[in-house]
Design a protein around this motif. Structure first.
Motif: not given
Length: 306
Positions: A39-55
């Motif tokens: 349907q069109g252009d998208a833009r995203f970012r994925v970050d990893y923080d091992a110290g973050a609570p939960g996921r």
């Protein structure tokens, strides 16, 4: 983003060293890019923080048509191999003498997927018999034939070129052996006119049947693309130079070990990831000069010259 523990964040580095400026940006704990969706252009970012609570794995969506949201989520999960069962995989690989120490040291290794099958073929072919850095340079030049993003942001303002754009303008920007350029342009033209159609729904066998007739594509390429596009778990790239280097780094194993790592079935694709990682490590105080865990530079020379 939900996933099964453990999770090895090395997949971020794998993507970061191949990132094409303007289209992608990566660090050892983050990855961002533009992506063309139905349907069109998208833009995203994925970050990893091992110290973050939960996921600790977080997806931030900068732009997307809401109708494309399920497709975006599916492709991101595929890219980071988030549906893998690392406990089952690691348990099987740890029983292979040559891999036991690597698995213990790097639990939860992931197999990078592909956000777009056509793009993945182009990237693999553009990087034939050259280093990761040289392939990144070539793909950066090739990106110039693509259009600007309709949803730019955070330094990401271009789209990876379509097969039609590559077929039409790639010859003006591609460098290197003429045979390699001609093979890539022919593949792009075949995808653009609909003569070559492959994707996530293929099996490794049907993918090979479609791609092997292409000039410049052989068993290494189809095996590698089966890993990246299909997530095929049991591919072993026996003639891959970095795989052979990785075997030497980890040791040849016991006398009973087989050269095709069948002891690691049905997870030999993940064994390959460990071997690529091992080949990239320093050995005997020096850095091994290899194209370890690379999209390029590891395939047999005779295949690149088909």
């Amino acid at each position: 983003l939900p996933y099964r523990e453990p999770f090895d964040p090395g997949v971020f580095t794998f993507l970061a060293v191949r990132a094409i400026p303007g289209i992608e940006a990566g660090t050892p704990v983050s990855y961002a890019r533009t992506l063309r969706l139905p349907q069109g252009d998208a833009r995203f970012r994925v970050d990893y923080d091992a110290g973050a609570p939960g996921r600790p794995l977080t997806l931030t969506i900068g732009a997307v048509d809401l109708r494309d949201l399920p497709a975006l989520l599916s492709r991101v999960r595929r890219l980071f191999d988030l549906d893998a069962d690392p406990v089952a995989i690691d348990s099987a690989l740890a029983g292979e003498a040559r891999l036991a120490a690597a698995v213990a040291g790097t639990p939860g290794i992931r197999m990078p997927g592909a956000l777009d099958p056509a793009e993945m073929l182009v990237r693999a072919m553009a990087g034939q018999q050259i280093t990761v850095a040289a392939a990144r340079t070539a793909l950066t030049r090739l990106a110039a034939v693509g259009r600007a993003s309709q949803s730019p942001g955070e330094g990401l303002d271009r789209m990876f070129p379509t097969p039609a754009e590559i077929a039409g303008g790639g010859s003006a920007v591609l460098r290197g052996p003429q045979r390699r350029t001609a093979a890539l342009l022919a593949a792009a033209a075949a995808m653009a006119d609909g003569g070559l159609d492959f994707g996530y729904g293929d099996s490794p066998e049907s993918l090979a049947a479609k791609l092997l007739p292409l000039p410049g594509v052989g068993p290494w390429t189809t095996g590698y693309l089966a890993m990246r596009i299909l997530g095929a778990p049991d591919i072993f790239l026996a003639n891959d130079a970095a795989v052979r280097n990785g075997i030497r780094v980890l040791g040849e194993g016991t006398a009973a070990s087989t050269p095709d790592f069948r002891e690691a079935s049905p997870w030999r694709s993940y064994a390959t990831m460990h071997l690529w990682r091992a080949a990239a490590r320093p050995a005997s105080g020096t850095r091994r000069r290899t194209a370890a865990h690379s999209d390029h530079g590891t395939r047999p020379a005779e295949e690149a010259n088909r």
